[in-house]
Design a protein around this motif. Structure first.
Motif, short mmCIF file in Angstrom:
data_model
loop_
_atom_site.label_atom_id
_atom_site.label_comp_id
_atom_site.label_asym_id
_atom_site.label_seq_id
_atom_site.Cartn_x
_atom_site.Cartn_y
_atom_site.Cartn_z
N PHE A 29 0.83 -1.21 0.00
CA PHE A 29 0.00 0.00 0.00
C PHE A 29 0.87 1.26 0.00
N ILE A 30 1.97 1.23 0.74
CA ILE A 30 2.88 2.38 0.81
C ILE A 30 3.56 2.59 -0.54
N GLU A 31 3.94 1.50 -1.20
CA GLU A 31 4.53 1.60 -2.54
C GLU A 31 3.53 2.20 -3.53
N GLU A 32 2.26 1.82 -3.38
CA GLU A 32 1.23 2.36 -4.27
C GLU A 32 1.08 3.87 -4.12
N LEU A 33 1.47 4.39 -2.95
CA LEU A 33 1.44 5.84 -2.73
C LEU A 33 2.67 6.53 -3.30
N GLY A 34 3.58 5.75 -3.86
CA GLY A 34 4.74 6.33 -4.54
C GLY A 34 6.03 6.34 -3.74
N HIS A 103 23.79 -3.72 1.48
CA HIS A 103 22.94 -3.64 0.29
C HIS A 103 21.87 -2.58 0.47
N PHE A 104 21.27 -2.55 1.65
CA PHE A 104 20.23 -1.55 1.95
C PHE A 104 20.80 -0.13 1.89
N GLU A 105 21.96 0.08 2.46
CA GLU A 105 22.56 1.42 2.46
C GLU A 105 22.87 1.89 1.05
N ASN A 106 23.34 0.98 0.21
CA ASN A 106 23.58 1.34 -1.20
C ASN A 106 22.25 1.67 -1.89
N TRP A 107 21.21 0.91 -1.56
CA TRP A 107 19.87 1.16 -2.13
C TRP A 107 19.35 2.53 -1.70
N VAL A 108 19.48 2.87 -0.43
CA VAL A 108 19.03 4.17 0.07
C VAL A 108 19.73 5.29 -0.67
N ASN A 109 21.02 5.16 -0.85
CA ASN A 109 21.79 6.20 -1.54
C ASN A 109 21.32 6.43 -2.97
N ALA A 110 20.71 5.40 -3.56
CA ALA A 110 20.25 5.49 -4.95
C ALA A 110 18.83 6.06 -5.07
N GLN A 111 18.13 6.25 -3.94
CA GLN A 111 16.76 6.76 -3.98
C GLN A 111 16.75 8.29 -3.97
N ASN A 112 15.66 8.87 -4.50
CA ASN A 112 15.55 10.33 -4.47
C ASN A 112 14.29 10.80 -3.76
N ALA A 113 13.68 9.91 -2.97
CA ALA A 113 12.50 10.29 -2.20
C ALA A 113 12.93 10.75 -0.81
N GLU A 114 12.11 11.61 -0.21
CA GLU A 114 12.43 12.10 1.14
C GLU A 114 12.27 10.98 2.17
N PHE A 193 -6.11 2.41 7.34
CA PHE A 193 -5.20 2.61 8.48
C PHE A 193 -3.80 2.99 8.00
N THR A 194 -3.37 2.36 6.90
CA THR A 194 -2.05 2.66 6.34
C THR A 194 -1.99 4.10 5.85
N HIS A 195 -3.03 4.55 5.14
CA HIS A 195 -3.09 5.92 4.64
C HIS A 195 -3.12 6.91 5.80
N GLN A 196 -3.83 6.57 6.88
CA GLN A 196 -3.87 7.45 8.05
C GLN A 196 -2.47 7.60 8.65
N ALA A 197 -1.76 6.50 8.77
CA ALA A 197 -0.40 6.54 9.31
C ALA A 197 0.52 7.37 8.43
N MET A 198 0.37 7.23 7.12
CA MET A 198 1.20 8.00 6.19
C MET A 198 0.90 9.49 6.28
N ASN A 199 -0.37 9.82 6.38
CA ASN A 199 -0.74 11.24 6.52
C ASN A 199 -0.16 11.84 7.79
N GLU A 200 -0.21 11.07 8.87
CA GLU A 200 0.35 11.53 10.14
C GLU A 200 1.86 11.70 10.04
N LEU A 201 2.48 10.78 9.34
CA LEU A 201 3.94 10.83 9.15
C LEU A 201 4.33 12.09 8.38
N LYS A 202 3.58 12.39 7.34
CA LYS A 202 3.87 13.59 6.53
C LYS A 202 3.62 14.86 7.32
N ARG A 203 2.57 14.84 8.17
CA ARG A 203 2.29 16.03 9.01
C ARG A 203 3.43 16.27 10.00
N MET A 204 4.00 15.21 10.51
CA MET A 204 5.12 15.35 11.45
C MET A 204 6.30 16.06 10.82
#
Length: 206
Positions: A29-34, A103-114, A193-204
């Protein structure tokens, strides 16, 4: 494998939950939000097949039967070998988890999302939450989780109960989590519930 050094100010959000909780569905669901999601369990399974250093160290620890005649990781053999041997399991994890971390740290470095998300079953057990901006726990009543895993994996009640018994108790995880998403009903409710958590996360982050 290159040493993965984080060169980022991206906010890492941990996603976790016990077996049958639905954490992978929440990740979807989080991936579907981009948002990008790193599936630690998936990559652990991949890396043991493609990282030659990992292969040789696992064979040294558990023997040649750790890989089949085609050179593929023998998951059934390894699982049976370490299931009731905590010391062996610890040594195996000490081989695999650092490779996944790099591997995860290399993956993070390649992302451009906040926000970047890391799905892992052992977020709290390995204290990975300490390097996360926030953590999300997906949880469900034990009887519901048992039924899901029995239906999904064709396991017996006793087998699933034994697996759950080896995991950190849900009550302890709830105390450590920043967000708790209950998954006792249907997919629509879980998505809400997932969308609610994401909205709260963005508000923070405002």
């Amino acid at each position: 494998m290159e040493d993965g050094i984080l060169k980022t100010t991206k906010k890492i959000i941990g996603i976790t939950g016990g077996i049958g909780s639905g954490k992978s569905t929440v990740s979807k669901f989080i991936e579907e939000l981009g948002f990008p999601v790193y599936d630690s369990d998936f990559w652990a399974k991949e890396l043991v097949n493609i990282d030659e250093n990992l292969k040789s160290r696992i064979i040294e620890l558990l023997g040649e039967e750790s890989y089949d005649e085609h050179g593929k990781y023998n998951r059934k053999f390894v699982a049976e070998k370490v299931f009731d041997h905590q010391e062996l399991l610890l040594k195996l994890n000490q081989i695999i988890h650092p490779a996944v971390k790099i591997h995860f740290e290399n993956w993070v470095n390649a992302q451009n999302a906040e926000f970047v998300f890391k799905e892992t079953a052992l977020l709290f057990e390995l204290k990975l939450n300490e390097s996360c901006y926030q953590s999300i726990l997906v949880t469900a009543d034990e009887n519901i989780r048992i039924k899901r895993v029995m239906d999904r994996d064709s396991r017996t009640y006793r087998e699933v109960k034994e697996i759950i018994g080896k995991q950190m108790p849900e009550a302890e995880k709830v105390k450590l989590a920043d967000f708790v998403i209950q998954n006792n009903t249907d997919l629509k409710t879980l998505k809400d519930f997932t969308h609610q958590a994401m909205n709260e996360l963005k508000r923070m982050d405002l």
